[in-house]
Scaffold this motif. Structure first.
Motif, PDB file in Angstrom:
ATOM      1  N   UNK A 157       0.903  -1.232  -0.085  1.00 15.06           N
ATOM      2  CA  UNK A 157       0.114  -0.009  -0.002  1.00 15.06           C
ATOM      3  C   UNK A 157       0.866   1.304   0.151  1.00 15.06           C
ATOM      4  N   UNK A 158       0.476   2.453  -0.400  1.00 16.70           N
ATOM      5  CA  UNK A 158       0.968   3.705  -0.326  1.00 16.70           C
ATOM      6  C   UNK A 158       0.615   4.411   1.013  1.00 16.70           C
ATOM      7  N   UNK A 159       1.616   4.331   1.794  1.00 15.92           N
ATOM      8  CA  UNK A 159       1.417   5.128   3.086  1.00 15.92           C
ATOM      9  C   UNK A 159       2.669   6.020   3.060  1.00 15.92           C
ATOM     10  N   UNK A 160       2.436   6.989   2.477  1.00 22.03           N
ATOM     11  CA  UNK A 160       3.816   7.747   2.273  1.00 22.03           C
ATOM     12  C   UNK A 160       4.203   8.590   3.484  1.00 22.03           C
ATOM     13  N   UNK A 161       3.235   8.852   4.327  1.00 24.31           N
ATOM     14  CA  UNK A 161       3.681   9.776   5.314  1.00 24.31           C
ATOM     15  C   UNK A 161       4.539   9.235   6.392  1.00 24.31           C
ATOM     16  N   UNK A 162       4.631   7.881   6.395  1.00 27.19           N
ATOM     17  CA  UNK A 162       5.620   7.025   7.063  1.00 27.19           C
ATOM     18  C   UNK A 162       6.867   7.318   6.863  1.00 27.19           C
ATOM     19  N   UNK A 163       7.179   8.107   5.503  1.00 29.93           N
ATOM     20  CA  UNK A 163       8.493   8.355   5.041  1.00 29.93           C
ATOM     21  C   UNK A 163       8.711   9.904   4.980  1.00 29.93           C
ATOM     22  N   UNK A 164       7.722  10.791   5.507  1.00 26.22           N
ATOM     23  CA  UNK A 164       8.095  12.062   5.922  1.00 26.22           C
ATOM     24  C   UNK A 164       9.457  12.157   6.730  1.00 26.22           C
ATOM     25  N   UNK A 165      10.255  13.282   6.430  1.00 23.23           N
ATOM     26  CA  UNK A 165      11.607  13.435   7.184  1.00 23.23           C
ATOM     27  C   UNK A 165      11.358  13.188   8.735  1.00 23.23           C
ATOM     28  N   UNK A 166      10.279  13.921   9.399  1.00 23.36           N
ATOM     29  CA  UNK A 166      10.140  13.750  10.680  1.00 23.36           C
ATOM     30  C   UNK A 166       9.873  12.294  11.147  1.00 23.36           C
ATOM     31  N   UNK A 167       9.095  11.700  10.463  1.00 24.99           N
ATOM     32  CA  UNK A 167       8.473  10.248  10.916  1.00 24.99           C
ATOM     33  C   UNK A 167       9.625   9.289  10.710  1.00 24.99           C
TER      34      UNK A 167
END
Length: 363
Positions: free
Chosen positions: A119-129
Motif C-alpha cells: 500500500x501507499x502509506x507515504x507519510x511514514x516516510x516524511x522526514x520527521x517520521x
C-alpha cells in the motif's frame, strides 16, 4: 536494471506517482492507463510515455515489472487482481481496499501467485517520521508505552478532492483521508493486540447538504506489548498534526506539519530552573529542526540529483524504496499487514458511526 512501470489512473493522485517514476533512475515509466482517453493522453504527453485506455491491453502490450493503482478505492481489488494474475507486482494507493474482506482476498491472491503487493502509506516516510521511527528502533526512548496522535484540520466530508466517488463513503472525503493518521499511529506504536482490543467513537459536528455519518473520529487500542495508542481526527478547524510517542525513558513529539521532532525527558515539575531549561531546549530543538528542513528543501530545489528529492517528498521516498526492493528481491517497505490493520480501524469507525446515539437517562 531499471524497473519497467506503468500507472493505472490519470487523476490527481497519479501525478505524484508519475513524477516520481519519470525522475527515478531505478524506474522506467512505460505507460499510463485510464478509461478516460483524454486524461490518459494528456498525462502520457506530459510524461513522455504511452497512453492506454484498457488494462488488459496494457498488460498484453508491455512486459511490466511493476504497476501502480491510483484509481477510486472501489476499483482497487479488481484492477490489482488482473495485475497479480499477470505476475506484475502492485503498489496501491490508500485506502488499499474498502473492507478487510477485500484486503484478505488481495493478500491471498498475492500469496497464491507469489506477487508482492504494497500500500501507499507515504507519510511514514516524511522526514520527521523517518527520524522518529529510527530513534524508536535505536532504543533511545526505551520501550514504547503509548502513542497519542492529534490530526485536526482534516478535509470536510463534502469536499471532492479525489473525485465524487468519495461521496459513496460514509465519511465522504474525510473518510478517504483517514488512512493517513491511522497508519501513522500503527507505524509509531505498533499493531493492536487483537481485533477485540479496539474501541472507537465518532460524531457528526458539521451540517452538510449530502448525507454523511461522521466528520470526527477517535480510535484507541492496546498493542501486544501493552502500549496504549490513540488517535483523534477532526474535519475542519485549525491544522494540528502531532504525534506524541511515549517511551519508558523519554517522549518524542513529532510535528507532521513543521516536520520537527523534539525529545522530552526527566522530571522537572518541581523546579523552576528545570522548566526554563526544558523550554529553552524545546525552542532550540525546534529551531534546529526547522533549519535542517530548510537545508533539505534548498538542496532538493537546486540539485539535479535524485536522492535529495526523495528526502523531502514522501511519495518519492516510498516509490524509490519499493523499486529498490523489487530490484533486489527484498520485502516491501510497507507490508499488506499494515494496510489490513488500517482498514480494520476504519471499519471500527464505520461501525461506531452506525450505532444509535446514546439515550439520556432520566430519574
Amino acid at each position: 536494471m531499471a524497473v519497467d512501470t506503468a500507472v493505472i489512473g490519470a487523476g490527481e493522485v497519479s501525478d505524484s506517482h508519475l513524477s516520481a517514476l519519470a525522475g527515478n533512475p531505478r524506474t522506467n515509466l512505460v505507460g499510463i492507463c485510464d478509461i478516460d482517453e483524454s486524461r490518459a493522453t494528456a498525462a502520457a504527453k506530459k510524461y513522455d510515455t504511452d497512453p492506454y485506455f484498457d488494462l488488459d491491453d496494457l498488460l498484453e502490450s508491455v512486459d511490466l515489472d511493476w504497476i501502480h493503482v491510483c484509481t477510486s478505492v472501489q476499483t482497487h481489488l479488481p484492477l490489482a487482481e488482473k495485475a497479480i494474475r499477470a505476475g506484475v507486482p502492485v503498489l496501491i494507493e490508500k485506502p488499499t481496499t474498502e473492507t478487510v474482506a477485500e484486503l484478505d482476498e488481495l493478500a491471498a491472491l498475492s500469496e497464491e501467485h507469489d506477487v508482492p503487493v504494497s500500500p501507499v502509506h507515504q507519510h511514514l516516510f516524511d522526514p520527521a517520521m523517518r527520524t522518529a521511527r529510527k530513534r524508536i528502533r535505536s532504543g533511545e526512548i526505551g520501550p514504547v508505552r503509548g502513542v497519542d496522535l492529534v490530526y485536526t484540520g482534516h478535509t470536510r466530508p463534502d469536499e471532492a478532492n479525489r473525485g465524487t466517488w468519495v461521496f459513496d463513503l460514509p465519511g465522504g472525503e474525510f473518510e478517504e483521508g483517514l488512512p493517513h493518521p491511522l497508519y501513522l499511529t500503527l507505524g509509531a506504536g505498533g499493531y493492536p493486540r487483537g481485533e477485540d482490543d479496539i474501541s472507537a467513537q465518532t460524531s457528526l459536528y458539521g451540517d452538510y447538504e449530502g448525507r454523511f455519518d461522521y466528520d470526527s473520529a477517535q480510535i484507541q487500542y492496546a498493542t501486544e506489548e501493552g502500549a496504549l495508542c490513540s488517535a483523534t481526527m477532526l474535519a475542519g478547524g485549525a491544522q494540528n498534526r502531532t504525534i506524541q510517542i511515549h517511551g519508558e525513558d523519554a517522549t518524542l513529539i513529532v510535528d507532521m506539519i513543521l516536520q520537527t521532532v523534539h525529545r522530552i525527558e526527566g522530571d522537572y515539575k518541581g523546579s523552576t530552573v528545570g522548566k526554563v531549561k526544558q523550554s529553552l531546549k524545546y525552542a532550540g530543538g525546534h529551531l534546529a529542526g526547522l533549519a535542517k528542513n530548510a537545508k533539505l528543501v534548498a538542496h532538493a530545489s537546486y540539485s539535479d540529483e535524485w536522492a535529495p528529492k526523495t528526502k523531502i517528498d514522501p511519495h518519492k521516498y516510498q516509490i524509490d524504496r519499493t523499486a529498490y526492493a523489487l530490484q533486489h528481491d527484498l520485502s516491501m517497505p510497507v507490508p499488506l499487514s499494515e494496510a489490513r490493520w488500517t482498514i480494520r480501524l476504519m471499519e471500527e469507525l464505520r461501525e461506531a458511526a452506525e450505532r444509535p446515539a446514546a439515550i439520556a437517562m432520566t430519574d
